[in-house]
Write a protein that holds these residues in place. Sequence first.
Motif, PDB file in Angstrom:
ATOM      1  N   SER A  64      56.274  28.911  56.760  1.00  0.00           N
ATOM      2  CA  SER A  64      57.273  29.144  57.803  1.00  0.00           C
ATOM      3  C   SER A  64      58.352  28.067  57.799  1.00  0.00           C
ATOM      4  O   SER A  64      59.531  28.359  58.050  1.00  0.00           O
ATOM      5  CB  SER A  64      56.625  29.255  59.180  1.00  0.00           C
TER       6      SER A  64
ATOM      7  N   ASN B 277      62.308  28.909  57.471  1.00  0.00           N
ATOM      8  CA  ASN B 277      63.279  28.437  58.450  1.00  0.00           C
ATOM      9  C   ASN B 277      64.318  27.514  57.820  1.00  0.00           C
ATOM     10  O   ASN B 277      65.488  27.527  58.219  1.00  0.00           O
ATOM     11  CB  ASN B 277      62.571  27.744  59.605  1.00  0.00           C
TER      12      ASN B 277
ATOM     13  N   TYR C  87      68.415  28.399  61.988  1.00  0.00           N
ATOM     14  CA  TYR C  87      68.062  28.629  63.390  1.00  0.00           C
ATOM     15  C   TYR C  87      69.280  29.149  64.144  1.00  0.00           C
ATOM     16  O   TYR C  87      70.407  28.930  63.732  1.00  0.00           O
ATOM     17  CB  TYR C  87      67.595  27.321  64.046  1.00  0.00           C
TER      18      TYR C  87
ATOM     19  N   PRO D 240      64.045  30.422  65.241  1.00  0.00           N
ATOM     20  CA  PRO D 240      64.245  30.769  63.840  1.00  0.00           C
ATOM     21  C   PRO D 240      65.122  32.019  63.703  1.00  0.00           C
ATOM     22  O   PRO D 240      64.901  33.026  64.379  1.00  0.00           O
ATOM     23  CB  PRO D 240      62.831  31.039  63.328  1.00  0.00           C
TER      24      PRO D 240
ATOM     25  N   ASN E 173      63.712  35.584  63.108  1.00  0.00           N
ATOM     26  CA  ASN E 173      63.193  36.376  64.222  1.00  0.00           C
ATOM     27  C   ASN E 173      64.282  37.159  64.946  1.00  0.00           C
ATOM     28  O   ASN E 173      63.982  37.959  65.819  1.00  0.00           O
ATOM     29  CB  ASN E 173      62.496  35.465  65.237  1.00  0.00           C
TER      30      ASN E 173
END
Length: 56
Positions: free
Chosen positions: A2, A6, A11, A22, A25
């Motif tokens: 992860s 990222n 972000y 992130p 998402n």
Amino acid sequence: MSAKINERFGYVSHAEEKSDAPAINSGPCGPFVNEFYKAWNARFKNRVKIAFVMQN
């Protein structure tokens, strides 16, 4: 894994959240899925198939 995802995709800030979230998402996830697809199929015999379900 992860942390690397990222690092690659970054972000984003959301007004309702107090910290950055992130970007993966927040969608669309297509660029990530394409990289995953290529990397997986280059490494493993059992190839992955990707499908998107979309609404009107």
